[in-house]
Design a protein around this motif. Structure first.
Motif, PDB file in Angstrom:
ATOM      1  N   UNK A 109      47.037  11.571  40.186  1.00  0.00           N
ATOM      2  CA  UNK A 109      46.957  11.816  38.745  1.00  0.00           C
ATOM      3  C   UNK A 109      45.675  12.598  38.483  1.00  0.00           C
ATOM      4  N   UNK A 110      45.765  13.590  37.604  1.00  0.00           N
ATOM      5  CA  UNK A 110      44.588  14.403  37.270  1.00  0.00           C
ATOM      6  C   UNK A 110      44.325  14.273  35.780  1.00  0.00           C
ATOM      7  N   UNK A 111      43.094  13.890  35.446  1.00  0.00           N
ATOM      8  CA  UNK A 111      42.699  13.691  34.048  1.00  0.00           C
ATOM      9  C   UNK A 111      41.622  14.702  33.688  1.00  0.00           C
ATOM     10  N   UNK A 112      41.794  15.368  32.555  1.00  0.00           N
ATOM     11  CA  UNK A 112      40.814  16.352  32.099  1.00  0.00           C
ATOM     12  C   UNK A 112      40.874  16.504  30.594  1.00  0.00           C
ATOM     13  N   UNK A 174      50.455  13.224  35.514  1.00  0.00           N
ATOM     14  CA  UNK A 174      50.732  12.272  36.582  1.00  0.00           C
ATOM     15  C   UNK A 174      51.633  12.862  37.658  1.00  0.00           C
ATOM     16  N   UNK A 175      51.591  12.227  38.826  1.00  0.00           N
ATOM     17  CA  UNK A 175      52.494  12.507  39.953  1.00  0.00           C
ATOM     18  C   UNK A 175      52.447  13.964  40.406  1.00  0.00           C
ATOM     19  N   UNK A 208      49.253   6.157  39.552  1.00  0.00           N
ATOM     20  CA  UNK A 208      49.484   4.764  39.150  1.00  0.00           C
ATOM     21  C   UNK A 208      50.967   4.413  39.127  1.00  0.00           C
ATOM     22  N   UNK A 209      51.830   5.407  38.966  1.00  0.00           N
ATOM     23  CA  UNK A 209      53.275   5.148  39.012  1.00  0.00           C
ATOM     24  C   UNK A 209      53.955   6.339  39.670  1.00  0.00           C
ATOM     25  N   UNK A 210      54.198   6.202  40.951  1.00  0.00           N
ATOM     26  CA  UNK A 210      54.782   7.276  41.722  1.00  0.00           C
ATOM     27  C   UNK A 210      56.238   7.497  41.310  1.00  0.00           C
ATOM     28  N   UNK A 211      56.622   8.788  41.256  1.00  0.00           N
ATOM     29  CA  UNK A 211      57.988   9.125  40.861  1.00  0.00           C
ATOM     30  C   UNK A 211      58.960   8.748  41.968  1.00  0.00           C
TER      31      UNK A 211
END
Length: 211
Positions: A109-112, A174-175, A208-211
């Protein structure tokens, strides 16, 4: 094991796989990051490590900040971020975290912070439907339309999607798949787009929640 690293968005390019398919990727300068602080259940009620990324000039740091970095025997860092881990004993103050904590094929997961676009109307900001552009609509085709009932409740409900500031907010994608890791140059290539402009700071963590 949970893991995370701070990075800087370099830009987008493309990579060819073994078969010759084109993969659009975003290149991130991930680390090196230094462990600045450890938080434990005994002292703080939870386990976490605080890591720093991007050097600062010492004269731009105040005394409390300088003391904080001195405990880890680390140079002042521009960006600090905390990651909650299952086991903080694997890290010590001053440890260096590099891009090789992730490997090709990892799901992350990448947060920006998204690009700021200033003031925008309801159509651009929320995807509202516009009115007809002709046949008597007038100069209000891109306005939001009705704000609600008139006599009751005689007010606009909280949360009504209206015009306002667009972008410049925290976004997590995510993912995403790690396509390539260049540990020598601290670069990670991630498939697809990530939030923010070139040079923007991002955080990469396990999905946190893989596809």
């Amino acid at each position: 094991m949970k893991k995370g690293i701070i990075g800087k968005k370099i830009g987008m390019t493309q990579i060819f796989d073994e078969v010759g398919n084109v993969i659009p990727v975003t290149v991130i300068e991930a680390g090196p990051c230094v462990v600045v602080q450890k938080k434990t259940i005994e002292n703080d009620g939870y386990q976490a490590i605080q890591i720093g990324f991007g050097d600062m000039k010492p004269h731009n740091v105040n005394k409390p900040q300088a003391g904080h970095f001195a405990k880890a025997d680390a140079a002042p860092k521009r960006t600090l971020k905390e990651y909650r881990l299952d086991d903080t004993d694997a890290y010590n103050l001053g440890d260096i975290i590099k891009a090789d904590i992730f490997a090709e094929g990892d799901i992350v997961d990448v947060c920006g912070t998204s690009k700021g676009k200033g003031f925008a109307g309801a159509i651009k900001r929320h995807g509202s439907r516009s009115l007809k552009a002709s046949h008597g609509t007038g100069p209000v085709a891109r306005q939001a339309g009705s704000m609600g009932a008139a006599s009751s409740p005689s007010r606009i409900y909280k949360g009504k999607k209206m015009a306002g500031h667009l972008g410049a907010e925290t976004v997590t994608v995510q993912n995403l798949v790690v396509v390539k890791v260049d540990a020598e140059n601290n670069l990670i290539a991630i498939k697809g787009a990530i939030p923010g402009p070139k040079g923007g700071i991002v955080s990469i963590t396990n999905s946190v929640k893989k596809a």
